[in-house]
Design an enzyme around this catalytic site. Structure first.
Site, PDB file in Angstrom:
ATOM      1  N   HIS A 268       5.413 -74.516 -47.166  1.00  0.00           N
ATOM      2  CA  HIS A 268       6.221 -74.889 -48.443  1.00  0.00           C
ATOM      3  C   HIS A 268       7.539 -75.482 -47.728  1.00  0.00           C
ATOM      4  O   HIS A 268       8.671 -75.446 -48.684  1.00  0.00           O
ATOM      5  CB  HIS A 268       6.299 -74.068 -49.484  1.00  0.00           C
ATOM      6  N   ASP A 331       3.934 -67.530 -48.331  1.00  0.00           N
ATOM      7  CA  ASP A 331       2.503 -67.910 -48.885  1.00  0.00           C
ATOM      8  C   ASP A 331       1.831 -69.188 -48.371  1.00  0.00           C
ATOM      9  O   ASP A 331       2.951 -70.029 -48.018  1.00  0.00           O
ATOM     10  CB  ASP A 331       2.642 -67.684 -50.207  1.00  0.00           C
ATOM     11  N   GLU A 332       0.745 -69.297 -48.338  1.00  0.00           N
ATOM     12  CA  GLU A 332       0.084 -70.579 -47.850  1.00  0.00           C
ATOM     13  C   GLU A 332       0.636 -71.314 -46.667  1.00  0.00           C
ATOM     14  O   GLU A 332       1.103 -72.478 -47.038  1.00  0.00           O
ATOM     15  CB  GLU A 332       0.313 -71.517 -49.499  1.00  0.00           C
ATOM     16  N   CYS A 333       0.612 -70.660 -45.715  1.00  0.00           N
ATOM     17  CA  CYS A 333       1.131 -71.258 -44.688  1.00  0.00           C
ATOM     18  C   CYS A 333       0.141 -71.816 -43.707  1.00  0.00           C
ATOM     19  O   CYS A 333      -0.479 -71.254 -42.828  1.00  0.00           O
ATOM     20  CB  CYS A 333       2.073 -70.457 -43.734  1.00  0.00           C
ATOM     21  N   PRO A 334      -0.292 -73.270 -43.723  1.00  0.00           N
ATOM     22  CA  PRO A 334      -1.323 -73.540 -42.887  1.00  0.00           C
ATOM     23  C   PRO A 334      -0.983 -73.527 -41.276  1.00  0.00           C
ATOM     24  O   PRO A 334       0.382 -73.516 -40.835  1.00  0.00           O
ATOM     25  CB  PRO A 334      -1.532 -75.067 -43.162  1.00  0.00           C
TER      26      PRO A 334
END
EC number: 3.2.1.52
Length: 537
Positions: A268, A331-334
């Site tokens: 993000h 969170d949500e770290c590709p």
């Protein structure tokens, strides 16, 4: 004798109905004993303060003065009870955030151990007054009566949070203050301020001015549902100066609300990379602030330059915010860019990391060490569990309860915030009748049904559940009016889950009290949703 029993039975039933109709308090107190009669607030009523809690007494005094056109002053602390007064008394036997409220026909006494407990006592007292007490400005022709009762109250959980994402859509300082007022009214004690996102960086960092010069503005915004491919073609931006942040922190302090700031990493991060592209894995790429929703593949690269940047940013944030916790997202770290980055792969070999999940853990551990060195505690979303949990971390469990259960079993502190029950960006009624939202379906009743202490945990492990938090993500909330609509009255249910004993909670009783409470919200000019009225039928 039978006639007497019948009369007493009728009186008991009538008194029960009277009590139910008079004590419309949210969240419901731990213990409430209804009494006969009322205490009348009039121009002879005085507020007797406590030397340690002058601000709390003054807050109540100012409210009553404004509404009645009075010009009274708080009377100095008195060791004796003063007849006809609303009096504050310090009592060291009461829990830290607890209070006692004793309303008789002759006097009102608010007892507490701390100023915060006294403040919560005032919030309850205000809810015992007519709902017009929440209007802004003088109110004509209202009888200021308080039903007599004895209340003993304290919160179930020490962490009671409400979150707001200002990265997707920005909220002005005036609204943030209103949000804090509503947090305090419902006896939440934490405001989680989500300040950075792919779609916008919202806090001034003096060492890195491009974060707000470039990172706070996206060139356009997605129109309609995710995947529509339509954009409005209008630049969108906004950020808080450090002076504004200080102003908000000072305001929250007066309402006994702690602000937990969130600076997202390692994912993000696209807005930050738009400002400082050298912090990405592809240093030749021209980044732009993200114009659509969802998760960007552009993430921070774990170079030394990146850690220096983040430590400098966090230093300014820590200097601003007195909060014990500093939220780092996580969170949500590709991992796509890390997988193709020669630097990342070499770093993994050097550090003995078996995969990119462990690389993220390496990243988080370094940040945790830095935050700890500053005397603070790191908190992050449950992805920080992946690859091994950082030793000092507190986990916010959002992808269900599994992360929270695992963390608690490892003796880590946990805040429960599962999307199934506490994501207030989900639809709350039939989507055909509601404004566009991200999806999901979360009724008031389902929110109220949530139990934060998972059955999978032992009594000892449940002690690591510090509390809960409702989250408000604003992809589809373009205005503050829409934020209010999505948050209330569901946040009222969250407040009762966080504060009140599970044995005291009853949804039917809650909705009965809520009918009066929404009058208060209306007087506070809150654009609450009315769908629960149909839901109750």
């Amino acid at each position: 004798m039978k006639k007497l029993i019948f009369i007493l039975s009728i009186w008991t039933i009538s008194f029960g109905i009277f009590a139910q109709n008079q004590y419309n308090i949210i969240p419901v107190p731990q213990k409430l004993e209804a009494q006969i009669g009322v205490f009348t607030v009039n121009d002879k009523t005085v507020i007797v303060g406590n030397a340690a809690w002058g601000d709390v007494a003054e807050l109540l005094n100012t409210q009553l003065n404004t509404l009645n056109g009075w010009n009274k002053k708080v009377v100095a602390d008195s060791k004796k009870l003063v007849k006809g007064s609303i009096q504050f008394v310090q009592d060291g036997s009461i829990p830290e955030e607890g209070y006692k409220l004793d309303v008789s026909t002759k006097q009102v006494v608010i007892s507490a151990k701390t100023a915060k407990g006294a403040f919560y006592g005032v919030q309850t007292l205000l809810q015992l007054l007519p709902t017009d007490v929440f209007k802004d400005g003088k109110v004509e022709g209202v009888k200021w009566s308080i039903p007599c009762c004895k209340i003993e109250d304290a919160p179930r959980y020490s962490y009671r949070g409400l979150h707001l994402d200002v990265g997707r859509h920005f909220s002005p300082v005036s609204f943030i203050k209103k949000y804090i007022d509503l947090i305090a009214l419902h006896k939440f004690n934490t405001f989680h301020w989500h300040l950075t996102e792919d779609q916008g960086w919202r806090i001034e960092i003096k060492k890195y001015p491009k974060l707000t010069e470039i990172g706070s503005v996206r060139k356009e915004t997605l129109v309609g549902k995710y995947g529509s491919g339509k954009y409005d073609g209008k630049p969108y931006g906004g950020f808080y100066t450090q002076e504004e942040v200080k102003e908000v922190i000072a305001y929250a302090k007066k309402k006994y609300v702690t602000i937990v700031p969130e600076i997202e990493m390692p994912g993000h991060a696209q807005a930050a990379l738009a400002a400082y592209p050298e912090l990405g894995c592809n240093q030749d790429k021209i980044y732009q602030v993200h114009t659509t929703w969802g998760v960007s593949n552009d993430v921070f690269c774990p170079r030394e330059e990146t850690f220096t940047f983040l430590e400098n940013v966090l230093t300014e944030v820590i200097d601003l915010f007195p909060s014990q916790y500093i939220h780092i997202g996580g969170d949500e770290c590709p991992k796509d860019q890390w997988k193709t980055s020669r630097f990342c792969q070499d770093l993994m070999k050097k550090e003995g990391l078996k995969d990119e999940h462990e690389l993220q853990s390496y990243f988080i551990r370094r940040i945790d060490k830095f935050i700890t060195s500053k005397g603070r505690k790191m908190i992050g979303w449950d992805e920080i569990l992946e690859g091994g949990l950082s030793p000092n971390a507190t986990v916010m469990s959002w992808r269900g309860e599994e992360g929270g259960i695992l963390a608690a079993k490892q003796n880590h502190d946990v805040i429960m915030t599962p999307g199934s029950h506490l994501y207030l960006d989900h639809y709350q009624a039939d989507p055909k009748t509601e404004p566009l939202a991200i999806g999901g379906f979360l009724t008031l009743e389902k929110v109220y049904s949530y139990e934060p202490a998972p059955k999978e945990l032992t009594a000892e492990q449940k002690k690591f559940i510090l509390g809960l938090q409702a989250n408000v993500w604003t992809e589809y909330m373009q205005t503050t009016n829409q934020i209010e609509y999505m948050v209330f009255p569901r946040a009222c249910a969250v407040s009762e889950v966080a504060w009140s004993p599970s044995s005291s909670r009853n949804f039917g009783d809650f909705t009965n009290r809520l009918k009066t409470h929404i009058e208060r919200l209306g007087n506070l000019k809150v654009n609450y949703a009315k769908s629960f009225l149909a839901e109750k039928k």
